[in-house]
Design a protein around this motif. Structure first.
Motif, short mmCIF file in Angstrom:
data_model
loop_
_atom_site.label_atom_id
_atom_site.label_comp_id
_atom_site.label_asym_id
_atom_site.label_seq_id
_atom_site.Cartn_x
_atom_site.Cartn_y
_atom_site.Cartn_z
N ALA A 22 0.82 -1.21 0.00
CA ALA A 22 0.00 0.00 0.00
C ALA A 22 0.85 1.26 0.00
N ALA A 23 0.36 2.26 -0.72
CA ALA A 23 0.91 3.61 -0.60
C ALA A 23 0.17 4.24 0.56
N THR A 24 0.91 4.72 1.55
CA THR A 24 0.28 5.21 2.77
C THR A 24 0.64 6.66 3.05
N THR A 25 -0.27 7.34 3.71
CA THR A 25 0.00 8.69 4.19
C THR A 25 -0.83 8.93 5.43
N ILE A 26 -0.40 9.86 6.25
CA ILE A 26 -1.13 10.18 7.48
C ILE A 26 -2.04 11.38 7.22
N HIS A 27 -3.32 11.18 7.48
CA HIS A 27 -4.30 12.26 7.33
C HIS A 27 -4.64 12.81 8.70
N HIS A 28 -4.53 14.11 8.87
CA HIS A 28 -4.86 14.77 10.12
C HIS A 28 -6.20 15.50 9.98
N GLU A 51 0.83 8.28 -9.34
CA GLU A 51 1.00 8.54 -10.77
C GLU A 51 2.43 8.92 -11.11
N GLU A 52 3.06 9.71 -10.25
CA GLU A 52 4.41 10.19 -10.52
C GLU A 52 5.48 9.13 -10.27
N ASN A 53 5.12 8.05 -9.56
CA ASN A 53 6.13 7.04 -9.21
C ASN A 53 5.84 5.67 -9.82
N ASP A 54 5.06 5.65 -10.87
CA ASP A 54 4.83 4.44 -11.66
C ASP A 54 4.17 3.30 -10.88
N TRP A 55 3.22 3.65 -10.03
CA TRP A 55 2.38 2.65 -9.37
C TRP A 55 0.97 2.79 -9.92
N ARG A 56 0.14 1.83 -9.57
CA ARG A 56 -1.26 1.87 -9.99
C ARG A 56 -2.13 1.46 -8.80
N PRO A 57 -3.23 2.20 -8.52
CA PRO A 57 -4.11 1.81 -7.41
C PRO A 57 -4.76 0.46 -7.67
N ASP A 58 -5.01 -0.28 -6.60
CA ASP A 58 -5.54 -1.64 -6.74
C ASP A 58 -6.71 -1.85 -5.78
N GLY A 59 -7.64 -0.92 -5.77
CA GLY A 59 -8.81 -1.03 -4.90
C GLY A 59 -9.01 0.22 -4.08
N TYR A 60 -9.99 0.16 -3.16
CA TYR A 60 -10.28 1.28 -2.27
C TYR A 60 -9.23 1.36 -1.15
N LEU A 98 -3.63 2.84 0.64
CA LEU A 98 -4.20 2.58 -0.69
C LEU A 98 -3.46 1.43 -1.35
N PRO A 99 -4.12 0.28 -1.58
CA PRO A 99 -3.44 -0.85 -2.24
C PRO A 99 -2.93 -0.42 -3.61
N VAL A 100 -1.70 -0.85 -3.91
CA VAL A 100 -1.10 -0.48 -5.20
C VAL A 100 -0.35 -1.66 -5.81
N ARG A 101 -0.09 -1.55 -7.10
CA ARG A 101 0.76 -2.53 -7.79
C ARG A 101 1.56 -1.75 -8.84
#
Length: 273
Positions: free
Chosen positions: A213-219, A237-246, A268-271
């Protein structure tokens, strides 16, 4: 007796409305001067006028109102009808308030396009996790539709776990799936439990699979989570990944009464592309 003007003031309606009610036989005056044609009303007629207005506010036509009043709806029935209408209006108000928050969040996103924050995005290997969960279907993935469905699930989930004598073993989380019929989104409210526990009272126990997953902290409130999701989208998008679900939502710190102080990890799941 009261003149039509005085009666209109007492009943907080217009003279024109009273004339219309007279013309359709809904509220005739108590007396009409045969020479001047002036209409006169009595204090007792205020009761019928109040019922007319109340029933009209329920969404009934004037013809329906007349039929009901002529059939002598009693006070108990009228009170029940008004309470039902009040509940409907309260529900509509809550839905409109949630949708307004969603609109404001999206407006803010549009206004800040091109100057998004540089939140840290980290690629993580999220291990499998055993959770107890409750789920419902929301109309869409929009925050205005998700919030009213998701929020009530947690108190009920924790109540059932307490009844079953099961202790949570981690923070609460939420995840989403497309509904099988394609109509809406399945909303899952869960909390981690001990490994190996196969049952937890009358709630489902499932094992969420490992994900990258691509992760970030939301405040802050989840009403503004779309901003952080947009940060994730741009980074992916900028790092050549693709989302893989919600995205999953891991509630690191969250108090319903102080949602603006919340800390949530968005996963966010990614591949790879």
């Amino acid at each position: 007796m009261f003149t039509i003007g005085d009666f209109a003031s007492l009943g907080r309606v217009s003279v024109r409305m009273l004339r219309h009610y007279d013309s359709i036989g809904l509220l005739p005056p108590a007396a009409v001067d045969p020479h001047s044609g002036y209409r006169y009303y009595t204090a007792d007629q205020l009761g019928r006028l109040n019922r007319v207005i109340a029933l009209k506010d329920l969404g009934l036509t004037l013809a329906q109102v007349r039929a009901i009043l002529d059939d002598a709806v009693d006070l108990v029935e009228l009170r029940g009808m008004l309470r039902l209408r009040r509940a409907q209006l309260e529900a509509q108000l809550a839905a409109d308030t949630a949708r307004l928050s969603s609109v404001e969040a999206r407006l803010h996103m549009i206004e800040t396009e091109g100057r998004m924050t540089s939140q840290d995005v980290v690629i993580k290997k999220i291990p499998p996790i055993r959770v107890a969960e409750l789920s419902e279907v929301a109309r869409s993935y929009d925050g205005a539709d998700i919030g009213p469905v998701l929020t009530p699930l947690y108190p009920e989930l924790f109540r059932r776990l307490e009844t079953a004598g099961v202790n949570p073993a981690g923070p609460a989380l939420a995840w989403y799936d497309r509904a099988e019929d394609g109509d809406g989104v399945v909303v899952h409210a869960g909390v981690g439990i001990e490994e190996g526990l196969a049952a937890a009272g009358d709630v489902a126990v499932v094992e969420l699979p490992a994900i990258t997953a691509a992760t970030t902290i939301h405040h802050g409130s989840m009403d503004t989570a779309d901003r952080s999701l947009q940060v994730l989208a741009r980074w992916i998008e900028e790092n050549d990944w693709r989302p893989d679900g919600y995205a999953r939502e891991l509630y690191v710190k969250y108090w319903p009464e102080e949602a603006d102080k919340g800390v949530t990890e968005l996963q966010l799941p990614v591949r790879r592309v």
